[in-house]
Write a protein that holds these residues in place. Sequence first.
Motif, PDB file in Angstrom:
ATOM      1  N   UNK A 138       0.880  -1.253   0.005  1.00  0.00           N
ATOM      2  CA  UNK A 138       0.064   0.098   0.155  1.00  0.00           C
ATOM      3  C   UNK A 138       0.812   1.247  -0.034  1.00  0.00           C
ATOM      4  N   UNK A 139       0.328   2.269  -0.442  1.00  0.00           N
ATOM      5  CA  UNK A 139       0.780   3.707  -0.278  1.00  0.00           C
ATOM      6  C   UNK A 139       0.067   4.448   0.614  1.00  0.00           C
ATOM      7  N   UNK A 140       0.545   5.305   1.330  1.00  0.00           N
ATOM      8  CA  UNK A 140      -0.212   6.422   2.181  1.00  0.00           C
ATOM      9  C   UNK A 140      -0.192   7.732   1.398  1.00  0.00           C
ATOM     10  N   UNK A 141      -1.519   8.383   1.242  1.00  0.00           N
ATOM     11  CA  UNK A 141      -1.520   9.703   0.754  1.00  0.00           C
ATOM     12  C   UNK A 141      -2.075  10.686   1.733  1.00  0.00           C
ATOM     13  N   UNK A 142      -1.678  11.855   1.439  1.00  0.00           N
ATOM     14  CA  UNK A 142      -1.804  13.324   2.315  1.00  0.00           C
ATOM     15  C   UNK A 142      -2.367  14.177   1.226  1.00  0.00           C
ATOM     16  N   UNK A 143      -3.582  14.544   1.097  1.00  0.00           N
ATOM     17  CA  UNK A 143      -4.007  15.614   0.119  1.00  0.00           C
ATOM     18  C   UNK A 143      -3.663  15.181  -1.389  1.00  0.00           C
ATOM     19  N   UNK A 144      -3.793  13.805  -1.400  1.00  0.00           N
ATOM     20  CA  UNK A 144      -3.624  13.310  -2.760  1.00  0.00           C
ATOM     21  C   UNK A 144      -2.357  13.062  -2.965  1.00  0.00           C
ATOM     22  N   UNK A 145      -1.197  13.487  -2.283  1.00  0.00           N
ATOM     23  CA  UNK A 145       0.155  13.458  -2.654  1.00  0.00           C
ATOM     24  C   UNK A 145       0.531  12.087  -1.637  1.00  0.00           C
ATOM     25  N   UNK A 146       1.622  11.050  -2.227  1.00  0.00           N
ATOM     26  CA  UNK A 146       2.180   9.966  -1.278  1.00  0.00           C
ATOM     27  C   UNK A 146       3.155  10.416  -0.504  1.00  0.00           C
ATOM     28  N   UNK A 147       2.994  10.072   0.719  1.00  0.00           N
ATOM     29  CA  UNK A 147       3.754  10.225   1.868  1.00  0.00           C
ATOM     30  C   UNK A 147       4.399   8.915   2.503  1.00  0.00           C
ATOM     31  N   UNK A 148       4.418   7.805   2.073  1.00  0.00           N
ATOM     32  CA  UNK A 148       4.699   6.670   2.615  1.00  0.00           C
ATOM     33  C   UNK A 148       4.426   5.423   1.991  1.00  0.00           C
ATOM     34  N   UNK A 149       4.982   4.290   2.183  1.00  0.00           N
ATOM     35  CA  UNK A 149       4.707   2.979   1.565  1.00  0.00           C
ATOM     36  C   UNK A 149       4.835   1.910   2.742  1.00  0.00           C
ATOM     37  N   UNK A 150       4.127   0.957   2.694  1.00  0.00           N
ATOM     38  CA  UNK A 150       4.269  -0.202   3.281  1.00  0.00           C
ATOM     39  C   UNK A 150       3.489  -1.455   2.985  1.00  0.00           C
ATOM     40  N   UNK A 151       3.756  -2.500   3.828  1.00  0.00           N
ATOM     41  CA  UNK A 151       3.089  -3.801   3.535  1.00  0.00           C
ATOM     42  C   UNK A 151       2.509  -4.430   4.543  1.00  0.00           C
ATOM     43  N   UNK A 152       1.049  -4.874   4.377  1.00  0.00           N
ATOM     44  CA  UNK A 152       0.325  -5.465   5.511  1.00  0.00           C
ATOM     45  C   UNK A 152       0.257  -7.173   5.179  1.00  0.00           C
ATOM     46  N   UNK A 153       0.320  -8.027   5.989  1.00  0.00           N
ATOM     47  CA  UNK A 153       0.014  -9.333   5.703  1.00  0.00           C
ATOM     48  C   UNK A 153      -1.058  -9.715   6.538  1.00  0.00           C
ATOM     49  N   UNK A 154      -2.180 -10.674   6.202  1.00  0.00           N
ATOM     50  CA  UNK A 154      -2.994 -11.604   6.963  1.00  0.00           C
ATOM     51  C   UNK A 154      -2.260 -12.796   7.602  1.00  0.00           C
ATOM     52  N   UNK A 155      -2.384 -12.680   9.086  1.00  0.00           N
ATOM     53  CA  UNK A 155      -1.786 -13.933   9.593  1.00  0.00           C
ATOM     54  C   UNK A 155      -2.480 -15.263   9.450  1.00  0.00           C
ATOM     55  N   UNK A 156      -2.169 -15.974   8.261  1.00  0.00           N
ATOM     56  CA  UNK A 156      -3.121 -17.199   8.218  1.00  0.00           C
ATOM     57  C   UNK A 156      -2.733 -18.066   9.233  1.00  0.00           C
TER      58      UNK A 156
END
Length: 487
Positions: A138-156
């Motif tokens: 995923x990407x984090x946005x603030x007022x339409x501009x990207x401000x960070x990136x990350x990854x989430x995982x579902x704990x199977x």
Amino acid sequence: MSTPRRSTPHTGTRASRTGATRTPGTSSRGTSFSETMLGTVRLDGEDRSRPIRLDLCVTADHVLRPLGTTEAHASGRVRIAGLADDPAAAGELEISPLARRRIRYRLSFTADGRRLTLDGWKSVNPRRPVKSMTVLPFTLHEDGAPVGEGTLRFPVATGLLPFLAGFRFPRTADGGGLMAPRWRGEPGRTEVWYTTVTDPATGTGLWLHHELTAPADGSEPYAHGWAAVFPKDEPVRHARFGPEKWAGGEHGFSADGISAVPGRLTGSAGELRWDLTEQAADTPLFTFPRWSWRRPLLPAAQILPAARASYGGTVSYGSTTLQLAGAPGASARIYGHGNAHRWAWLHADLGGGDVLEIVTAVSRRPGLRRLPPLVFLRLRRAGRTWPRRAERSAVGWGGLGRFRSQIGLPTWTVTGRAGLRRIRVEVTQPDERTLALGYTDPDGAQAVCRNSERADAHVLLERWWGGWRTEREWHLDGTAHAEVGTR
């Protein structure tokens, strides 16, 4: 971070995403489930990643279509270490594992006073079904501009069984149809459309009240109401509108440039201006027995066309303009002969898709006025509503008294038991956060309500396991919506 920034994919037309529409007033099955994901995120300008956790409740107004595309609403809690802990996050999911081979997430939340949007999607790959269905870049946005990136995982390993067991397919109704006027020309009736919202960015509460009154003496019906804002660090402000001649409305309330219809609330009163969109985040909630809305045999009945909703748009008062995005709240409806002799009301968004609605009142009718307050309590958790029937909290199975209320100010309480669960609710309406307004019944009688859209609430839910043990506990600090009415 190696994860590349993503551009927004083409999502097609609205018609292609939502599929066939239902006929207003019909019933079908919806879908709800809960999901937890864990991961990390790195903000621009930082040299380290932060842990992040999402606890979401997802609802759709029809059964998921594996071969098609389903749009659903997501709400819940976003936690980022040292940056965010927002229990009022809200957004949308596009679930299309085969048709478009993706499950897209868009969630708005508040982090350290900033309004951020998480935007990402799982790219479904039949060659790697488990990994592709459980990893969310995923990407984090603030007022339409990207401000960070990350990854989430579902704990199977730990999350799969609770995830599958949590799927529900509740019967749904057309909430938009529940906004249509009920009044059919009878004298001595009142009908109300009201909306309460909390702005997650500022903590400001909002109350919009729209009312149709048909006097008991047969004189002309009229439309009126008010708007009020409850800023966190300023005095409460309000203004009335009307009375105006009731001109009727097909979909909701509409009078003199002020409207409350499915999906939209607009108007102005005094120094207040509002233009809001409303998106249902849950199925309807019948606080009173469902039959009492179809057949008005009780002195009054109240419903929520959607147990929870999210709001966006603008609210202005004086020189202040609030920009709402994903603000939690709800619209409700009342139809009956007038206000109770005395009453109390609570709407509490508990986070994670949980919501509590309470109406406790003493009727004005002779004989009923001598009874203790009846309690109508509805707690919706993980798509299920407790007690199962609204009558249970009012009369129990063994007569009156299983649920009790103590109505007063600044604190009022409700306690009760149904099945293996019992609940205690304590609501506090500080005087400086409470607005007193007069009500006029169709017969001309007067009442005074004291409303706070920044009330506090403590909710304790216990379950019997050979002894009473805490099942869940919630503390709401300035985000509960409450009211006490007296004569």
